[in-house]
Design a protein around this motif. Structure first.
Motif, PDB file in Angstrom:
ATOM      1  N   UNK A   1       0.339  -0.928  -0.377  1.00 17.76           N
ATOM      2  CA  UNK A   1       0.139  -0.161  -0.477  1.00 17.76           C
ATOM      3  C   UNK A   1       0.941   1.702  -0.407  1.00 17.76           C
ATOM      4  N   UNK A   2       0.157   2.446  -0.449  1.00 16.80           N
ATOM      5  CA  UNK A   2       0.779   3.862  -0.646  1.00 16.80           C
ATOM      6  C   UNK A   2       0.534   4.445   0.550  1.00 16.80           C
ATOM      7  N   UNK A   3       1.552   4.831   1.789  1.00 21.48           N
ATOM      8  CA  UNK A   3       0.890   5.512   2.768  1.00 21.48           C
ATOM      9  C   UNK A   3       1.264   6.646   3.029  1.00 21.48           C
ATOM     10  N   UNK A   4       0.351   7.633   2.979  1.00 22.67           N
ATOM     11  CA  UNK A   4       0.688   9.640   3.357  1.00 22.67           C
ATOM     12  C   UNK A   4      -0.209  10.062   3.906  1.00 22.67           C
ATOM     13  N   UNK A   5       0.268  11.126   4.820  1.00 21.99           N
ATOM     14  CA  UNK A   5      -0.885  11.626   5.204  1.00 21.99           C
ATOM     15  C   UNK A   5      -0.876  10.790   7.026  1.00 21.99           C
ATOM     16  N   UNK A   6      -1.463  11.077   7.745  1.00 23.32           N
ATOM     17  CA  UNK A   6      -1.488  11.391   9.004  1.00 23.32           C
ATOM     18  C   UNK A   6      -1.131  10.114  10.119  1.00 23.32           C
ATOM     19  N   UNK A   7      -1.941  10.173  11.623  1.00 23.60           N
ATOM     20  CA  UNK A   7      -1.858   8.976  12.222  1.00 23.60           C
ATOM     21  C   UNK A   7      -3.378   7.558  11.862  1.00 23.60           C
ATOM     22  N   UNK A   8      -3.953   9.131  10.842  1.00 25.40           N
ATOM     23  CA  UNK A   8      -5.744   8.159  10.966  1.00 25.40           C
ATOM     24  C   UNK A   8      -4.978   7.038   9.546  1.00 25.40           C
ATOM     25  N   UNK A   9      -4.224   7.774   8.391  1.00 26.69           N
ATOM     26  CA  UNK A   9      -4.272   6.628   7.840  1.00 26.69           C
ATOM     27  C   UNK A   9      -3.141   5.697   7.492  1.00 26.69           C
ATOM     28  N   UNK A  10      -2.285   6.233   8.809  1.00 31.82           N
ATOM     29  CA  UNK A  10      -1.191   5.384   8.776  1.00 31.82           C
ATOM     30  C   UNK A  10      -2.008   3.818   9.684  1.00 31.82           C
ATOM     31  N   UNK A  11      -2.798   4.273  10.697  1.00 32.90           N
ATOM     32  CA  UNK A  11      -3.586   2.930  11.898  1.00 32.90           C
ATOM     33  C   UNK A  11      -4.492   2.757  10.464  1.00 32.90           C
ATOM     34  N   UNK A  12      -5.156   2.569   9.748  1.00 36.29           N
ATOM     35  CA  UNK A  12      -5.546   2.506   8.549  1.00 36.29           C
ATOM     36  C   UNK A  12      -4.998   1.130   7.749  1.00 36.29           C
ATOM     37  N   UNK A  13      -4.611   1.956   7.625  1.00 33.78           N
ATOM     38  CA  UNK A  13      -3.173   0.441   6.366  1.00 33.78           C
ATOM     39  C   UNK A  13      -2.540  -0.240   7.705  1.00 33.78           C
ATOM     40  N   UNK A  14      -1.954  -0.632   9.158  1.00 31.97           N
ATOM     41  CA  UNK A  14      -1.834  -0.866   9.399  1.00 31.97           C
ATOM     42  C   UNK A  14      -2.747  -2.581   9.472  1.00 31.97           C
ATOM     43  N   UNK A  15      -4.476  -1.485   9.787  1.00 35.58           N
ATOM     44  CA  UNK A  15      -5.416  -2.848   9.625  1.00 35.58           C
ATOM     45  C   UNK A  15      -5.792  -3.655   8.258  1.00 35.58           C
ATOM     46  N   UNK A  16      -5.610  -2.717   6.741  1.00 26.99           N
ATOM     47  CA  UNK A  16      -5.092  -3.316   5.742  1.00 26.99           C
ATOM     48  C   UNK A  16      -4.716  -4.669   5.359  1.00 26.99           C
ATOM     49  N   UNK A  17      -3.588  -4.220   6.379  1.00 25.24           N
ATOM     50  CA  UNK A  17      -2.057  -4.699   5.400  1.00 25.24           C
ATOM     51  C   UNK A  17      -2.319  -5.926   7.110  1.00 25.24           C
ATOM     52  N   UNK A  18      -2.974  -5.974   8.324  1.00 25.64           N
ATOM     53  CA  UNK A  18      -2.786  -7.051   8.537  1.00 25.64           C
ATOM     54  C   UNK A  18      -4.130  -7.902   8.044  1.00 25.64           C
ATOM     55  N   UNK A  19      -4.742  -7.256   7.572  1.00 26.34           N
ATOM     56  CA  UNK A  19      -6.557  -8.526   6.950  1.00 26.34           C
ATOM     57  C   UNK A  19      -5.591  -8.677   5.387  1.00 26.34           C
ATOM     58  N   UNK A  20      -4.061  -8.285   4.693  1.00 21.75           N
ATOM     59  CA  UNK A  20      -4.091  -8.833   3.317  1.00 21.75           C
ATOM     60  C   UNK A  20      -4.053 -10.477   3.979  1.00 21.75           C
ATOM     61  N   UNK A  21      -4.026 -11.082   2.192  1.00 21.96           N
ATOM     62  CA  UNK A  21      -4.148 -12.690   2.198  1.00 21.96           C
ATOM     63  C   UNK A  21      -2.772 -12.713   1.799  1.00 21.96           C
ATOM     64  N   UNK A  22      -2.024 -13.691   2.560  1.00 22.10           N
ATOM     65  CA  UNK A  22      -0.729 -14.600   1.459  1.00 22.10           C
ATOM     66  C   UNK A  22      -0.905 -14.599   0.292  1.00 22.10           C
TER      67      UNK A  22
END
Length: 387
Positions: free
Chosen positions: A299-320
């Protein structure tokens, strides 16, 4: 439950030092936070991609165009609301700022859904494939003046020693100069530490081929946005001609744009930006499209702590992908340059850099939805136009 109000918060402050990438130098840090309020007291938070005056324009789209379309609706109807807004905006922009604005709204609706169902976002998406995510840091931005090679080399060494799994640098000063910069950073990192290079679409294909050959020689993991996002033929030529992986997609929007990008065989590594491409609702469709073609996602990630936290969730939920006993895990992108909106925006800060230094990986904040609560006093102090 009904949506009662949609509020757009554009935050901004002056940097102590000017930073740059291939398209511009900038002296202000900004963030665009979206808040959706409901009649039952629950609030959802989202973020729109786009800095500076782009954020101010997107604020108008959020509050004066999209909000009237969804106020009074049930916030759980995320798919319905997404298509309602998109269909009414289709004649006015299937890409760009209208979709960036819709992204922040959609993310806030998903945050609300997680809170309403009392589950973290990664669980609402379908569950966690991993409990933590490794992080790559980039801090080697362009600056004016002399001594840039030394500065970038020093930044790279600090990132390596701080526990990050990899690092990324900016280029865009011309073919010869850029090769010098990458060589200096590679020397500072040593031969084995993963290094990525981001051109922010500054080259034509001829120059990109020349740079890309040197990046291959220097063991660079990927060459990001080498040419303009519209130049799909150029992307494919680079993929066919170079050994280095070609990455891109942060400037692509919706499932339809991503369908065409992937069908054209443009990228080895897909980099969707959830805060721009249409939000979580659309990101999940893009993820399915990429994985159906066995194209890995970072994922491309740019922005505040909201975007960072959101992307952590998305990557935790990313299938192998493709699936194995010991799979290659996705990486979280983190801008390591000074950012108060990363470090101070939340009531309970993420403390990403401290966590990486201690554990080498991060996990999503606890709580329902995205798990973040912006500090309203902090936002008020930095909100553009706030009284």
């Amino acid at each position: 439950m009904r949506i009662t109000k949609v509020v757009s918060h554009v935050l901004q402050y002056d940097l102590d030092e000017e930073l740059g990438y291939s398209q511009q130098y900038y002296a202000r840090r900004s963030a665009h936070i979206v808040e959706i309020q409901t009649d039952e007291g629950l609030t959802g938070w989202g973020e729109c991609f786009g800095p500076g005056n782009v954020a101010l324009a997107n604020k108008v789209i959020v509050e004066q165009v999209i909000a009237p379309m969804i106020v009074g609706s049930d916030p759980r109807d995320r798919e319905v609301l997404w298509h309602r807004v998109y269909n009414l905006l289709r004649d006015h922009g299937q890409k760009g700022m209208p979709i960036q604005a819709l992204s922040g709204v959609d993310i806030a609706l998903w945050d609300l859904f997680g809170k309403l169902t009392e589950q973290p976002l990664h669980q609402a998406i379908g569950g966690a494939f991993r409990q933590s995510v490794q992080v790559y840091g980039y801090g080697m931005m362009l600056t004016r003046g002399k001594g840039l090679e030394q500065r970038m080399a020093e930044d790279a060494a600090v990132i390596r020693e701080s526990g990050y799994a990899a690092t990324k640098m900016k280029i865009g000063l011309g073919v010869a100069r850029d090769i010098e910069l990458v060589s200096a950073v590679r020397d500072a990192l040593g031969p084995d530490f993963p290094l990525m290079v981001d051109a922010n679409h500054c080259y034509d294909v001829t120059d990109a081929l020349q740079v890309g050959r040197e990046l291959s020689r220097l063991g660079v993991a990927w060459f990001e946005e080498p040419v303009a996002p519209e130049d799909r033929e150029g992307y494919r030529r680079l993929r066919d001609s170079l050994e280095v992986n070609i990455a891109g997609g942060e400037a692509e929007f919706t499932r339809w744009g991503w369908r065409d990008l992937l069908d054209a065989g443009c990228v080895d590594i897909a980099q969707p930006e959830v805060c721009a491409l249409g939000g979580i609702t659309e990101y999940l469709k893009v993820r399915a499209l990429a994985h159906s073609r066995f194209v890995p996602i970072v994922n491309h990630v740019w922005g505040s702590a909201v975007a960072i936290a959101l992307n952590i969730h998305l990557l935790m939920a990313m299938p192998d992908l493709p699936g194995a006993m010991f799979p290659r895990s996705p990486l979280l992108e983190l801008d390591t340059t000074p950012n108060r909106f990363r470090d101070e925006l939340l009531v309970s800060p993420l403390r990403i850099t401290e966590t990486v230094a201690r554990d080498g990986a991060v996990t999503a904040p606890p709580g329902h939805g995205i798990g973040v609560e912006p500090d309203r006093d902090f936002m008020a102090a930095f909100e553009v136009g706030a009284s």
